[in-house]
Each structure stands twice: as structure tokens, then as C-alpha cells.
Design an enzyme around this catalytic site. Structure first.
Site: not given
Length: 949
Positions: A720, A758, A790, A924
Site C-alpha cells: 500500500d 519510480e 492497494d 497500510h
């Protein structure tokens, strides 16, 4: 004849007949650059090809044509049982195409048309047969349609003087594009990946089918003006003058024209007048193609927004709301506007409209009232600074035109008596303007004005003027942080914003009814051949059985339909326990009683959960300053310390960030920060302490529970991304991967993305480290890797499926001949899809956890499915959308869906299923902690623990 030599000779000839033409040109006698009639011939170059050049048929082109002529020439010098070729009884597909279309073969494939059919007694050696078969079967040549065929074949004849003029005229001939052939091109079949596991359940989704009338669609045209019209506005006015001929329904962007119907001719010319010079203008309209429904998604959504404006709905942000039916909450000076979220797309079940209920919270307070409140609280001296903090950046609504504006600046040098130049070039004051145009009387003539700067899009379209707003006429939108933390306000708001499935269906049905009953909106849809069906889509979903929870001591907690084992968990030992023998507690003097009660409760309750807790070192701080906390903790951290527990008097982000930065980066040790208010209520102390004990065990490296994972040698990874507001342009990716067979232990990393770099570079390094850690623990590498990704929007799916996967796979090179099975699944939470289960034939309710929908409303071109894994008691449950962007594993859809459902059981911060797979939720939490509080990479010593829970 040497066929191998012929094959080598033809290797340099072009596929479309160019090589054959060049070869014939080389075989012609050399001529001077004068007329063909008076040029004396000179001997050409003596080569085997030049001395024995076979005649070329003008109907066959390319290498295949030359080989066919060579084969025919060779056949005349060997024995043939029959003088001519006879028709073959069964025609090949290529011959059937020639017979059906009358097309001429081109390229090497033409040889198959001239090759002798089976059964004809042509004496050819085995080597010759092999060469002919190899060349004829590999033809890439295509069949030309019948149009222009004769002229092209004539044009490729030998360039003799007699045919030179024919070739010149032929090249200038314009061939009309194959419009019918383009229209008959079939779309790719939808991706269908369906499972069968579970029990079938009837469900309803918030999708409406969009019908398209026959012989109607979106027809694209190119428009040219003679003489050329440089100004876009002039082009728009010219096209507007052709409304009687083209119809009212049209979309024109300056060069492309879209109509809902096909014009009779491919080229259509209209005469119009220039709107400024009144000179005649010729408008040439050329038909390009008919767009497929999947190519018209953007246009359909623009048309939908037009319908919203026709129905007098107001755009606030990205969605439309109805200002005529607000819900008032006077005790908090708020009102709620009902609205709709709409999006048309092409799904597996066809063209459908995804629509959902939305709400917009507005304040009945004007900006002027807020300014007066600030004066009362802060005084006039601090007014400007406080007003800038509170007002600048907010979105305000002007009710005289129901439009929203972002406040970019407060102009304290202007007031309603200030003047501006209107469109007629006259100077007028803001007070007079609003009285004249809106019949509004401004009371406070000394208030400053709010400024709204033009957006980048407005500047590109020529709008560069600042918009001045009067605070007395502007109403604030949205909620402040203080309002969100007020339980009473949020509870009263929930009465209007938390909508049950039945209420949601009634609202969506009302939306369709409003569209169909609005004459202008209905006619707008009919002009483009569209209509909305009256009810939501009915589907057949599947419900997976609940999973059993494996706990310590070989015990099992039976799965329930609510997927909640909170009450049962405290009566069973944890799966894997780390005893807490050396730890410290830090607290202020005012919180000493609360801290002692918590320690006593933890020492009493933890043994029943399988965890032994020794008495801690208690350290009382003299004050609650942040530097006092940090300095005292730093002075008392020692190598054998297992855990730092800090009881804070209030919730302050700066104090929390300082403690986490110290304990997770500078002096690595697991830490637990507890708000004193959380442990202040004696009635809830035992429940809170049990939850904290679970977190402490996780941070020490223990495991709480598990579910059965049948797959062997499996690694599951969650990724995430968090965008760091403190460092503009920098993003932090949380990378969490499993290291054991039960997917209960994880290796945690973060990757920083600097501006211009990147993110995939950091992810590749993380994957390499993850594989090394897995190999160190298990003494082998995983054979299957499942990555849940995610933080990816719809526009990034293709990039993740190609660019990111290729770079991640480069990590495997470091381990030699290692090529595991890899699947990458994008996890999307912020979606507008809602799924309802049907109860008692007509009643709607939230589906139980484990409900899966993998057809009809899934994406047309992707392998995806919807899963409801969590249980909710209020409002409407939101499913999670999973898109498999890459899959080189042998897992079937059932296996992929079951594994995803199992992963939602393993998040240790909640004794129940969560909305996303546990590794994804861990990633997350990790990315949020680092991006919001630490702002630097955590210590490697904590990487094997869930220290961020």
C-alpha cells in the site's frame, strides 16, 4: 531446378510484391535516362536469373507469385500425367476465401494458389516438395478486397513504355476506405472467470441497464472548413448554424463531430456563412467510423452530467446534489443535501449505469459569521492570521447561483464598496452589482472580499480573471476536524447519511423516475438512442462458509456467520506467546493512578490468555512536555528492554510522533502509547486491557490466531502507498510479506519514492529482501507468490499489469534459475458498487460475510470479482473489488477467491474479518505510521514484528 537456391534468392524480396518488381526491373536491358523509343539497348548483367527469367503473372504478387511462375515453368520440363491442373474436390480455406471475395493473393501465401493439388501426377522430387510446402504454408500475405484489385495488378506489370502511363494513372487513383469492413470488426470477447464454490444466494446490485436503440449509436465524423476557420468559436457557430441539417443532438470539439445517426453519404458537404465576415464557407464532413459502446464511455458520462444539470441539480465537487430537498440539522447549524454518484461503463453484462446515493454536508453559517466568531475568540489583532488558517483552502457555496468556489486568498484591501469593470466596460461596485442582478442587499460594507483564482483548465480556455466573493453571501461546506471529533454531531449526521439497503433502493428508483418524468432529460437520452431500465440488476451471488479460528493449545473457535470471535478469544490462549518479562511504564503524576490500575489489570488478565507478565519499571515524569517524555524514555532504554509503555494525558500528534520516531528509528524498541482517557473508566478497564495485551504480544513477535491454509510453499505480500504531506512529492510504500506456512508471521519494509523516481525501483528491492528473509527462515524459496496491491486506480491497472510486473520479476534473477508462480491482485476499496441480499422475495438486507459476485457487474476486459468479507450492523456494507492483473499460477477462480477470503481473517488488530486481506491492511498501517509520524525508515531490528499495530 535448384529450389533451395530459389528460396535463398527470394529472401531479400518484399512481402507486398516490391521484391518481385525489383527483380524484374533488374532483368530488363539497361537504358539511358532518355525516352524509351530512341534509347539503344545495352547488354545487361549476365546472371542466372537474368538469362532465365520466367514470365510473371500480373495477378500474383510478391515471392509467392514468383515461385508460382517458377513452379509452372519447371512443370513444363518434367513429365506430367495430365496436361493441365484439375479442380480440387475439397477447397482449402484460402481457396474458399478467393472464391467468395474474388480477391487476389499477395506475398508468399500466393504460392498456395498455384501449387499443384493432390492427386495430380506431377513428378517433383522430395526436396522440391519440401521447399514448396515450406514456402506455401508460411505465407503471410492477405487477401485484398475486390475494390481496386485490377488497377493494382496492372500497376505491378513490367515497366515497359506501353504500361508506364497506366501505372502512373493507377497510382493516383484514390481507393475509398473499407468502411463496411471496419464496422463489421468484432469486439474482443469479455473475460469470464467464475467460481463455483459456496452456496448460491440471490443478490441485487446498484446497477441499471442502459438500453441502446437499434440503428443508433455514436458515429464519428471529421469536419473540414473551406476556407479554414482558425478560431474555435467561429467553428462552433458555423456548426450551430447547421442544426437543422445535422439535428439537435451532436457533439463537436472543433474538428471531430459525433452524431447519433449515420449520414446518407460518406462525404457530405454543407454551405454556411461565416458568422463575422458573412462570407460563404464550405463545411466538408467525412464519416470515420461507428464507435463501439465500450469506446463511448467518456461521452456517455458527459451526457449524464448534462442530464443532472437539466434536472436542476447542483455540482458540488465531482457529484451532483439536490438543493431543493435538504435535511436540516439546526442544533449544529448544518444541512445535508441528497445527491447521486453516477458512472456509465461497459461490464461483462453489457452497458450499465452504476449509481449510488451520496450526501453533501453544508453549514448554514456564512463566512462573515465565522469572522465575527474569530474576533470574539482571538481579538482583532490575530484576526487575519486565524482567518487565513480557518477559511483559506475551504470550499464555499454561493446560494444565489448554487455554485461552489475554493477560497484561495482573503483580500483585506477590498470591500463591497470597491468597484470593478463589468462586461459593458462600466465601473460598478459589488454592492450595486448584487442588488441589480440578484436583488440582494449587502449589510456589512466593511467586510473583506474572498478571492478565487482560475484553475489551470480555466487558464487554458482563456479565463484569467479573479473571482471576488462577498463573505456575507458565502456559506461554508464540509466538516471541520473539531466537528468530526464531536460524537453528538456525528451521531445526528448519521441519521441522514447512513442509509439502509431498503432506503438506498428507494432512492435509486426515485432517481430513475425523476429522469423518465423530466421531459427534457428523457428527450436528451432518446436523441442519442439511450434509455434507462426501471429497476436494479438482479444477480446470483455465492456465499463461502465461515472459517474456523485456530488458537493456542490446539483449540479451535467455530466460525459464525457474523465472523466475530471477540468474546471467545479472551477465553483461549494465544497461538504463539512471548512473555513480557522486562518492560517500562512512563506516566505523569496526574495519571499515576490510572497507570497503576492498568498494570495491575494486565498482570491479572494476561495469564488467562497464555501470556506471563512481570512487574514493570515505573517511571513518573515531572511534567507532560514532549521533550520531557522523549528525554526520559531515551535515558531508560537498555538492550534487554522488551517494551516501552507510555501513558499520555491527552492525544497530541507531536508527542506521539516524537515517541514513535525515537523508539522505532533512533533507539529501536517496541512501544505502546496509551491515552489516559482510554483506561480511565473502571467498568471498561478489563476489556481495554485484554485488547492491549493482544497488541503487546504482536509487537513482541507473537501470533494470536490462524486459519487453515491448504496451499504449500506460499508467500502472500501486501503493498500500500501513503503520500507524505510533509514532504511534497514523496510517497511511502508499505511492503509486508509472510514468512511462514500459516501466513501469521510477516517481514515488514518500507520504500520511499522521491520526486522524479519510480516507486517500482524500491518495490523490487523490497521483494529481493523478502525472498532472502523467507529463504533464511524456511531454507527454501516459495513456489507461489500472491501480491495484493492497494493504492491503484482504474487508470493504472494496465501499467501495474505490464510495467510493474516486469520489474518485480527482475528480483527473481538474483536467485539463479528461480521462476515462481506469480499472481498480482489489485485491491480497490473506494468504489461505488453496493450489493444487497434479497430476503423474503422483496426485502433487502446486507449480505453476510463471504458473499462473492464474479459476473455481470464485473469488468468486461479484466479478471475480477467482488467480495464482502466484513459484517456491519448499521448502514450499507461496501464490497471490495479485486482485479487480477497478472496470474501465472495454476490457481482457479475458486482458489483465488477462497484464499482472499481467508486472508481477511488474519488482521490481529480486530477479532473479526476486515475489508481487505490482512497483509494489505498491515502495509497500510505501516505506510501510514512512517508517512504521518516517523518520516524516516524504521530500524531493521523491528522488521520481523508487527510493531506498528
Amino acid at each position: 531446378m535448384d529450389y533451395n537456391g530459389i528460396e535463398q534468392q527470394l529472401a531479400g524480396c518484399g512481402r507486398g510484391g516490391r521484391g518481385a518488381a525489383i527483380l524484374r526491373a533488374l532483368q530488363q536491358p539497361t537504358r539511358r535516362p532518355v525516352s524509351a523509343s530512341d534509347a539503344p539497348e545495352k547488354p545487361g548483367i549476365s546472371t542466372p536469373a537474368a538469362t532465365a527469367a520466367p514470365p510473371m503473372s500480373s495477378g500474383l504478387m510478391g515471392r509467392g507469385g514468383l515461385l508460382a511462375s517458377l513452379a509452372a515453368s519447371h512443370a513444363s520440363s518434367i513429365s506430367i500425367q495430365q496436361p493441365t491442373f484439375q479442380p480440387v474436390a475439397v477447397a482449402t480455406p484460402r481457396q474458399q476465401q478467393v472464391a467468395a471475395t474474388g480477391a487476389t493473393p499477395m506475398g508468399r501465401g500466393a504460392l498456395s494458389q498455384a501449387a499443384p493439388p493432390s492427386g495430380v501426377g506431377m513428378q517433383i522430387s522430395a526436396g522440391h516438395q519440401e521447399a514448396l510446402q515450406r514456402l506455401s504454408s508460411g505465407g503471410r500475405g492477405i487477401m485484398l478486397p475486390d475494390m481496386g484489385r485490377q488497377s493494382i495488378s496492372n500497376g505491378m506489370a513490367a515497366p515497359t513504355p506501353a504500361s508506364a502511363s497506366v501505372q502512373k494513372d493507377t497510382i493516383r487513383t484514390q481507393v475509398s476506405p473499407p468502411v463496411k469492413e471496419m464496422q463489421q470488426l468484432k469486439l474482443n470477447e469479455p473475460v469470464i472467470m467464475r467460481g463455483n464454490a459456496g452456496v448460491s444466494v440471490p443478490v441485487v446490485a446498484n446497477y441499471l441497464r442502459v438500453g441502446v436503440q437499434p440503428n443508433m449509436g455514436l458515429f464519428e465524423y471529421h469536419v473540414a472548413f473551406v476556407p479554414e476557420a482558425d478560431s474555435k468559436n467561429v467553428r462552433f457557430k458555423i456548426m450551430r448554424s447547421l442544426q437543422e441539417s445535422l439535428g439537435e443532438a451532436r457533439t463537436f470539439d472543433g474538428s471531430k463531430l459525433f452524431l447519433p445517426h449515420r449520414l446518407p453519404q460518406q462525404f457530405t458537404t454543407y454551405q454556411a456563412l461565416h458568422p463575422i465576415t458573412n462570407e460563404p464557407v464550405e463545411v466538408k464532413i467525412k464519416f470515420i467510423t461507428q464507435r463501439a459502446p465500450g469506446e463511448c464511455i467518456n461521452f456517455f458520462n458527459i451526457l449524464l452530467r448534462r442530464l443532472m444539470r437539466i434536472m436542476e441539480m447542483v455540482s458540488v465537487g465531482r457529484h451532483y446534489y439536490d438543493p431543493r430537498n435538504p435535511a436540516h440539522i439546526p442544533q449544529h447549524k448544518l444541512e445535508v443535501w441528497p445527491g447521486y454518484i453516477t458512472a456509465i461503463n461497459e461490464f461483462e453484462g453489457g452497458l450499465m449505469l452504476n449509481t449510488d446515493v451520496s450526501h453533501r454536508v453544508l453549514r448554514t453559517q456564512t463566512v462573515l459569521e465565522i469572522l465575527f466568531d474569530l474576533i470574539r475568540r482571538c481579538g482583532s489583532e490575530r484576526l487575519r492570521d486565524e482567518a487565513t488558517k480557518v477559511i483559506v483552502g475551504c470550499v464555499v457555496l454561493t446560494r444565489y447561483n448554487n455554485r461552489t468556489y475554493r477560497v484561495d486568498e482573503i483580500d483585506w484591501g477590498k470591500n463591497p464598496l470597491s468597484t470593478f469593470v463589468n462586461h459593458q466596460g462600466e465601473a460598478t461596485s459589488f454592492r450595486d452589482y448584487f442588488k441589480m442582478h440578484h436583488d440582494l442587499s449587502i449589510q456589512d460594507l466593511e467586510q473583506p472580499l474572498l478571492l478565487n483564482r482560475p484553475k489551470k483548465r480555466d487558464i487554458q480556455e482563456g479565463g484569467t480573471e479573479l473571482i471576488c466573493l462577498v463573505p456575507e453571501l458565502c456559506y461554508m461546506t464540509g466538516l471541520t476536524d473539531a466537528m468530526r471529533q464531536d460524537f453528538r454531531i456525528m451521531k445526528d449526521l448519521a441519521l441522514h447519511t447512513r442509509v439502509t439497503p431498503m432506503q438506498r433502493r428507494a432512492s435509486l428508483r426515485q432517481f430513475v423516475k425523476n429522469v423518465n418524468e423530466c421531459t427534457a432529460a428523457r428527450e436528451k437520452l432518446q436523441q442519442w438512442g439511450l434509455h434507462l431500465e426501471g429497476d436494479l440488476v438482479n444477480l446470483d451471488g455465492r456465499q463461502l462458509p465461515p472459517e474456523d479460528i485456530i488458537v493456542g493449545g490446539g483449540g479451535t473457535i467455530r466460525g459464525t456467520k457474523e465472523c466475530d470471535w471477540n468474546r471467545s478469544l479472551v477465553h483461549h490462549p494465544m497461538l504463539s506467546v512471548v512473555n513480557l518479562t522486562c518492560w517500562s511504564v512512563f506516566y505523569t503524576k496526574n495519571d499515576s493512578g490510572k497507570a497503576n490500575d492498568f498494570v495491575a489489570a494486565l498482570c491479572r488478565l494476561a495469564p488467562s490468555m497464555g501470556m506471563a507478565v512481570a512487574a514493570p519499571q515505573r517511571l513518573q515524569l515531572r511534567d507532560d512536555r514532549t521533550d520531557t517524555f522523549v528525554r526520559t524514555i531515551r535515558e531508560n532504554i537498555r538492550p534487554e528492554l522488551q517494551m516501552v509503555v507510555v501513558v499520555c494525558p491527552t492525544a497530541r500528534d507531536d508527542r506521539y510522533s516524537a515517541i514513535k520516531k525515537l523508539t522505532y528509528s533512533e533507539m529501536p524498541v517496541p512501544s505502546q502509547v496509551i491515552n489516559a482517557r482510554t483506561i480511565s473508566q473502571a467498568g471498561k478497564l478489563n476489556s481495554v486491557t485484554q485488547k492491549i495485551a493482544l497488541q503487546l504480544n504482536c509487537k513482541l513477535g507473537g501470533e494470536l490466531w490462524a486459519v487453515k491454509i491448504p496451499l504449500k510453499d506460499l508467500m502472500v505480500i501486501g503493498i500500500d502507498v501513503y503520500h507524505d504531506a510533509a514532504c511534497k512529492g514523496r510517497s511511502i510504500a508499505g511492503f509486508v510479506g509472510s514468512t511462514n506456512a500459516t501466513i501469521t508471521r510477516f517481514y515488514n519494509q518500507v520504500a520511499f519514492q522521491a520526486p522524479g523516481q519510480e516507486l517500482i525501483d524500491g518495490l523490487r528491492i523490497c521483494l529481493t529482501r523478502q525472498l532472502r528473509e523467507y529463504s533464511k527462515i524456511n531454507h527454501s524459496l516459495p513456489s507461489k507468490i500472491i501480491i495484493y496491491r492497494d493504492g491503484v486506480g482504474d487508470g493504472q491497472l494496465a501499467a501495474v499489469g505490464s510495467h510493474e510486473i516486469a520489474h518485480l520479476s527482475e528480483a527473481f534473477v538474483s536467485f539463479g534459475a528461480y521462476s515462481p508462480q506469480l499472481a498480482v491482485i489489485v485491491v480497490q476499496k473506494r468504489i461505488n458498487t453496493r450489493i444487497f441480499s434479497i430476503q423474503n422475495h422483496s426485502q433487502l438486507d446486507n449480505p453476510p460475510p463471504g458473499t462473492i459476485v464474479d459476473h455481470t457487474i464485473t469488468r468486461r476486459d479484466w479478471y475480477d470479482f467482488f467480495l464482502i468479507s466484513q459484517h456491519v450492523r448499521q448502514g450499507t456494507v461496501s464490497p471490495t473489488h479485486y482485479v487480477v492483473v497478472h496470474n501465472s499460477t495454476t490457481l482457479q477462480p475458486d482458489h483465488m477467491q477462497k484464499l482472499t477470503y481467508k486472508m481477511t481473517y488474519l488482521y490481529y488488530n480486530w477479532p473479526g474479518t476486515v475489508r481487505v486481506p490482512a497483509p494489505c491492511q498491515y502495509a497500510h498501517k505501516l505506510a501510514y505510521l512512517v508517512g504521518q509520524h516517523i518520516h524516516k525508515e524504521p530500524s531493521e531490528h523491528l522488521a520481523n514484528r508487527l510493531y506498528y499495530l
